[in-house]
Design a protein around this motif. Structure first.
Motif, PDB file in Angstrom:
ATOM      1  N   LEU A 110      -6.412  -3.814  -8.624  1.00  0.00           N
ATOM      2  CA  LEU A 110      -6.562  -4.502 -10.222  1.00  0.00           C
ATOM      3  C   LEU A 110      -6.169  -5.985 -10.040  1.00  0.00           C
ATOM      4  CD1 LEU A 110      -3.860  -2.096 -11.871  1.00  0.00           C
ATOM      5  CD2 LEU A 110      -6.394  -2.347 -12.621  1.00  0.00           C
ATOM      6  N   PRO A 111      -6.843  -6.658 -11.172  1.00  0.00           N
ATOM      7  CA  PRO A 111      -6.722  -8.249 -11.000  1.00  0.00           C
ATOM      8  C   PRO A 111      -5.188  -8.679 -11.514  1.00  0.00           C
ATOM      9  CG  PRO A 111      -7.983  -7.607 -13.044  1.00  0.00           C
ATOM     10  CD  PRO A 111      -7.715  -6.377 -12.209  1.00  0.00           C
ATOM     11  N   LEU A 112      -4.286  -8.303 -10.784  1.00  0.00           N
ATOM     12  CA  LEU A 112      -2.816  -7.956 -11.281  1.00  0.00           C
ATOM     13  C   LEU A 112      -1.838  -8.721 -10.284  1.00  0.00           C
ATOM     14  CD1 LEU A 112      -0.974  -7.165 -13.971  1.00  0.00           C
ATOM     15  CD2 LEU A 112      -0.886  -4.876 -12.702  1.00  0.00           C
ATOM     16  N   ILE A 113      -0.953  -9.319 -10.696  1.00  0.00           N
ATOM     17  CA  ILE A 113       0.364  -9.598 -10.044  1.00  0.00           C
ATOM     18  C   ILE A 113       1.630  -9.065 -10.582  1.00  0.00           C
ATOM     19  CG2 ILE A 113       1.697 -11.500  -9.168  1.00  0.00           C
ATOM     20  CD1 ILE A 113      -0.862 -13.478  -9.571  1.00  0.00           C
ATOM     21  N   ALA A 114       2.268  -8.397  -9.499  1.00  0.00           N
ATOM     22  CA  ALA A 114       3.524  -7.838 -10.245  1.00  0.00           C
ATOM     23  C   ALA A 114       4.801  -9.213 -10.328  1.00  0.00           C
ATOM     24  CB  ALA A 114       4.171  -6.871  -9.014  1.00  0.00           C
ATOM     25  N   ALA A 115       4.945  -9.554 -11.306  1.00  0.00           N
ATOM     26  CA  ALA A 115       5.590 -10.804 -11.736  1.00  0.00           C
ATOM     27  C   ALA A 115       6.752 -11.015 -10.813  1.00  0.00           C
ATOM     28  CB  ALA A 115       5.771 -11.007 -12.981  1.00  0.00           C
ATOM     29  N   PRO A 116       6.922 -12.126 -10.353  1.00  0.00           N
ATOM     30  CA  PRO A 116       8.272 -12.494  -9.718  1.00  0.00           C
ATOM     31  C   PRO A 116       9.440 -12.658 -10.627  1.00  0.00           C
ATOM     32  CG  PRO A 116       7.014 -14.542 -10.105  1.00  0.00           C
ATOM     33  CD  PRO A 116       6.205 -13.387 -10.470  1.00  0.00           C
ATOM     34  N   MET A 117      10.663 -11.760 -10.564  1.00  0.00           N
ATOM     35  CA  MET A 117      11.417 -11.641 -11.388  1.00  0.00           C
ATOM     36  C   MET A 117      13.037 -11.777 -10.801  1.00  0.00           C
ATOM     37  SD  MET A 117       9.838  -8.536 -13.808  1.00  0.00           S
ATOM     38  CE  MET A 117       9.291  -7.562 -12.272  1.00  0.00           C
ATOM     39  N   PHE A 118      13.783 -12.483 -11.195  1.00  0.00           N
ATOM     40  CA  PHE A 118      15.112 -12.776 -10.519  1.00  0.00           C
ATOM     41  C   PHE A 118      15.760 -11.436 -10.567  1.00  0.00           C
ATOM     42  CE2 PHE A 118      19.479 -15.034 -10.979  1.00  0.00           C
ATOM     43  CZ  PHE A 118      19.445 -15.381  -9.460  1.00  0.00           C
ATOM     44  N   LEU A 119      16.267 -11.230  -9.330  1.00  0.00           N
ATOM     45  CA  LEU A 119      17.309  -9.979  -9.117  1.00  0.00           C
ATOM     46  C   LEU A 119      16.757  -8.657  -9.343  1.00  0.00           C
ATOM     47  CD1 LEU A 119      20.891 -11.362 -10.704  1.00  0.00           C
ATOM     48  CD2 LEU A 119      19.657 -11.661  -8.282  1.00  0.00           C
ATOM     49  N   VAL A 120      15.142  -8.530  -9.669  1.00  0.00           N
ATOM     50  CA  VAL A 120      14.454  -7.591  -9.749  1.00  0.00           C
ATOM     51  C   VAL A 120      13.667  -7.254  -8.573  1.00  0.00           C
ATOM     52  CG1 VAL A 120      12.876  -6.226 -11.234  1.00  0.00           C
ATOM     53  CG2 VAL A 120      14.845  -7.676 -12.349  1.00  0.00           C
ATOM     54  N   SER A 121      12.788  -8.244  -8.327  1.00  0.00           N
ATOM     55  CA  SER A 121      11.808  -8.202  -7.228  1.00  0.00           C
ATOM     56  C   SER A 121      12.320  -8.182  -5.918  1.00  0.00           C
ATOM     57  CB  SER A 121      10.683  -9.160  -7.430  1.00  0.00           C
ATOM     58  OG  SER A 121      10.228  -9.227  -8.704  1.00  0.00           O
TER      59      SER A 121
ATOM     60  N   PHE B 255       7.668 -12.357  -5.395  1.00  0.00           N
ATOM     61  CA  PHE B 255       9.126 -12.449  -5.555  1.00  0.00           C
ATOM     62  C   PHE B 255       9.782 -13.611  -5.613  1.00  0.00           C
ATOM     63  CE2 PHE B 255       8.574 -12.369  -1.173  1.00  0.00           C
ATOM     64  CZ  PHE B 255       9.841 -13.116  -0.353  1.00  0.00           C
ATOM     65  N   PRO B 256      10.695 -14.196  -6.299  1.00  0.00           N
ATOM     66  CA  PRO B 256      11.454 -15.437  -6.235  1.00  0.00           C
ATOM     67  C   PRO B 256      12.120 -15.452  -4.644  1.00  0.00           C
ATOM     68  CG  PRO B 256      12.095 -14.236  -8.132  1.00  0.00           C
ATOM     69  CD  PRO B 256      11.492 -13.153  -7.297  1.00  0.00           C
ATOM     70  N   THR B 257      12.208 -16.424  -3.886  1.00  0.00           N
ATOM     71  CA  THR B 257      12.572 -16.629  -2.699  1.00  0.00           C
ATOM     72  C   THR B 257      14.164 -16.897  -3.280  1.00  0.00           C
ATOM     73  OG1 THR B 257      12.481 -19.061  -2.824  1.00  0.00           O
ATOM     74  CG2 THR B 257      10.703 -18.007  -1.777  1.00  0.00           C
ATOM     75  N   ALA B 258      14.462 -17.136  -4.395  1.00  0.00           N
ATOM     76  CA  ALA B 258      15.862 -17.180  -4.717  1.00  0.00           C
ATOM     77  C   ALA B 258      16.550 -15.719  -4.811  1.00  0.00           C
ATOM     78  CB  ALA B 258      16.083 -17.973  -6.185  1.00  0.00           C
ATOM     79  N   ASN B 259      15.871 -14.682  -4.663  1.00  0.00           N
ATOM     80  CA  ASN B 259      16.516 -13.400  -4.724  1.00  0.00           C
ATOM     81  C   ASN B 259      16.967 -13.259  -3.266  1.00  0.00           C
ATOM     82  OD1 ASN B 259      15.585 -12.905  -7.265  1.00  0.00           O
ATOM     83  ND2 ASN B 259      13.976 -11.637  -6.769  1.00  0.00           N
ATOM     84  N   CYS B 260      16.751 -13.852  -2.207  1.00  0.00           N
ATOM     85  CA  CYS B 260      17.380 -14.017  -1.169  1.00  0.00           C
ATOM     86  C   CYS B 260      18.638 -14.782  -1.161  1.00  0.00           C
ATOM     87  CB  CYS B 260      16.497 -14.235   0.122  1.00  0.00           C
ATOM     88  SG  CYS B 260      14.839 -13.380   0.261  1.00  0.00           S
TER      89      CYS B 260
END
Length: 324
Positions: A15-26, A43-48
């Protein structure tokens, strides 16, 4: 996909789709599942918690996706880290160095000008997409040489834009021929197809990926999305100082009145590390949960494979019924 810049991915996208980067979720599990299913995983690098953990996450994800390719003969969809480029990100240089070593195929920049990171990322072979929430920001990001723009529109979960998606996409497409990604309100395959008709190459889907078994979200957050609708989304500046789409029931559960919140950014939960007497206070993102207008489309908690398969079927049906 209409953009030449995306042709390198060929048939790797279901699909032409991105699973959105979500804080504390991805996290790792969501990224692996999304990419294996043919959806770009971000994914947000800040999740690390640290740059070292970012290195570990990328290594783990890459290893598992290589194993998937060896077992199936199919190359997974790209992985797409999301890098906060604002000067407040104390880890920016270190996180960027890790990304350059791992050479991701796509990187999304957020909260600031992408200009300082575009060249090194391009030199590493990455497409660079920039989050923008206004026409002026879109113009500046385009001038910085990014490959694509993520248009943050009204209806996105978490920190959101305010522009109508129809108006925003058409205004940007009038001066920009790069990749356009629509962020906000994509709840099913028909909406995804509509984004393509509007002139987008890709779209974010965030809220529905929160309610997957692989996401890192609290199970209560997932269930609250199932039980809520778009009417339960509150746009407020009280928690972050920026316009943010939050779930009203989570605000109530935290002991706050969603109809009588303090002024812009006044609630003292901006720091996610509390000590002493502050320990019992609600924390942003941990206790006050986000959701977008597509919350009305969340009817159950699914595995990522099932969510992507369902969305793909909706997308194919929408395309099949498109008038000649």
């Amino acid at each position: 996909m209409t953009s030449d810049r995306l042709q390198r991915f060929g048939d790797r996208l279901a699909l032409p789709l991105i699973a959105a980067p979500m804080f504390l979720v991805s996290g790792v599990e969501l990224m692996v599942a999304a990419c294996r299913s043919g959806v770009i995983g971000s994914f947000p690098t800040a999740n690390c918690r640290s740059t070292d953990q970012l290195d570990e996450w990328l290594t783990t994800i890459e290893t598992r996706l290589c194993q998937h390719e060896a077992q199936t003969g199919r190359k997974a969809a790209p992985l797409c880290p999301n890098l906060i480029v604002h000067r407040s990100n104390a880890r920016l240089e270190q996180d960027l160095a890790v990304l350059l070593r791992h050479r991701p195929e796509i990187v999304i920049t957020s909260v600031g000008s992408p200009a300082p990171v575009v060249k090194p990322l391009h030199d590493a072979g990455a497409l660079v997409l920039a989050d923008v929430a206004s026409i002026r920001h879109a113009e500046r990001a385009a001038e910085a040489g990014v490959d694509g723009l993520v248009l943050l529109t009204a209806g996105a979960g978490g920190q959101t834009g305010w522009l109508n998606p129809f108006a925003f996409v058409r205004a940007v497409r009038a001066f920009y021929d790069g990749v356009i990604v629509l962020a906000g309100g994509i709840s099913d395959g028909r909406a995804l197809y509509a984004a393509e008709v509007l002139g987008c190459d890709l779209a974010y889907m965030g809220t529905k990926f929160i309610a997957t078994r692989e996401s890192m979200a609290d199970d209560r957050h997932k269930r609250m999305l199932v039980d809520s609708s778009a009417d339960d989304i509150l746009l407020t500046t009280a928690f972050t100082g920026l316009q943010t789409s939050m779930l009203r029931p989570s605000i109530v559960a935290a002991g706050l009145d969603p109809d009588d919140l303090p002024a812009r950014g006044a609630i003292d939960i901006a720091r996610d590390i509390d000590v002493g007497a502050r320990e019992s206070r609600p924390k942003r993102w941990r206790d006050i949960w986000s959701g977008g207008h597509s919350t009305s489309g969340v009817t159950d908690v699914l595995g990522v494979d099932d969510l992507v398969a369902r969305t793909a079927a909706e997308y194919r049906e929408a395309r099949a019924h498109d008038p000649p």
